[in-house]
Design an enzyme around this catalytic site. Sequence first.
Site, PDB file in Angstrom:
ATOM      1  N   ASP A 125     -26.595  81.161 -10.055  1.00 20.26           N
ATOM      2  CA  ASP A 125     -27.083  79.928 -10.679  1.00 20.26           C
ATOM      3  C   ASP A 125     -27.772  80.297 -11.991  1.00 20.26           C
ATOM      4  OD1 ASP A 125     -27.735  77.313 -11.148  1.00 20.26           O
ATOM      5  OD2 ASP A 125     -28.987  77.059  -9.375  1.00 20.26           O
ATOM      6  N   ASP A 165     -22.725  75.591 -14.505  1.00 19.61           N
ATOM      7  CA  ASP A 165     -23.700  76.685 -14.499  1.00 19.61           C
ATOM      8  C   ASP A 165     -23.951  77.315 -13.133  1.00 19.61           C
ATOM      9  OD1 ASP A 165     -24.973  74.526 -13.396  1.00 19.61           O
ATOM     10  OD2 ASP A 165     -26.836  74.764 -14.517  1.00 19.61           O
ATOM     11  N   GLU A 166     -23.070  77.108 -12.166  1.00 19.06           N
ATOM     12  CA  GLU A 166     -23.270  77.742 -10.869  1.00 19.06           C
ATOM     13  C   GLU A 166     -21.945  77.942 -10.152  1.00 19.06           C
ATOM     14  OE1 GLU A 166     -25.073  75.427  -7.680  1.00 19.06           O
ATOM     15  OE2 GLU A 166     -25.014  73.655  -8.973  1.00 19.06           O
TER      16      GLU A 166
END
EC number: 2.7.7.7
Length: 409
Positions: free
Chosen positions: A27, A121-122
């Site tokens: 993350d 973003d993860e």
Amino acid sequence: MSTAPRLGAARRDWGTDDSATPILHVDMDAFFVEVELLDRPELRGRAVIVGGSSARGVVSSASYQARAAGVHAGQPISQARRLCPQAVVLATSHGRYAAYSRRVMDILASFTPAVEKVSVDEAFLDVSGARRLWGSPVEIAAAIRRRIRTEVGLPASVGIAATKLVAKVASSHAKPDGVLLIPQAASTDFLHMLPVGALWGVGPAARARLERRGIHTIRDLAHEPVESLVSVLGETSAHRLHELAWARDPRPVAQREREKSMGTETTFADDVADIEVLRACLLDQAHATAARLRAGRMKAMTIAVKIRFADFTTLTRSHTLTHPIDTGREIARIAHDLIGRIAIPRAGVRLIGVRAENLQPVDAGWQLAILDDERTHAVEEAMDAVSARFGARTLTPARLLRARGRESE
């Protein structure tokens, strides 16, 4: 940017046994903010908010200094400014975030093909088959973070666990810029000390209903009879969350389908009736969308325009092409044609947006259309390179400069 509650006093050391923990959740920390700070290092250590710049905009990301003041994702910008008046507010530049996201995901894929991208973003990784080449899960997590920091310049946090649920919760407690290993034997103990809202799938509404029943922690939920949970959560959710509360999560890491659409919307601070202002906004959105397409190595077969009037009436119009496109110039041309067919009321427009749909990979083998101009594509790719190095909007169509000049008068 997660809004799930975390326990500040949660233990950071649960042991070193990673022999049965093949799942990693990577993350990125305050991703949008950190990308912006690459070009604005003088803002590091300050409260920074990324989101819509108008009063009706919402927070997309916030630095940890801003979060300490109560700012969180999805919050109206106006409320965030009241909570953190000293914060610097930056406009989003989605094309640039997509480009950095691709670089991060490429690094993850270099460790294992078992990568499940959850958002920009993860991602989850299953490193079961990567141990012989890269080492233990803890060693792989360290290598991933090191490469992302060295090659991309961004911080990332990693949760390591036996299941996707525990790995995701662990990564949120590893922040900022850390690693948290939860050995398989410690999975239940780790979960049970956390607030019930930390459980994947418990949103604000469900959390409020559970807390009204005296269920405040995941331990409380785990020890509540499933039959009594059904009246609060419903049959399916009650059984699913009860299983998760005991760290039972059989879901595998699976590659997700590629994105089917990309786009952006703008909500105006004041309703706009000037067609030229709307066309300039569409041009800006078209170039942002095109940059995201190119960053993702995708092209669009369909372009759609969304418009919401002052009375909240919302219309969408779309056009499907005979060949896919990925340039702002072409997307803007179609968007301008679509909005030209809509009568703008005197009361004006509250929101306008552009979306690229029916996406195709660039290597799908489409034949160039007769009117395709490779020079336009080359110019916009050059704009991408400049923006990646010097920041979004470093290069922009001259028409947008004129439009911004009028706005500042």
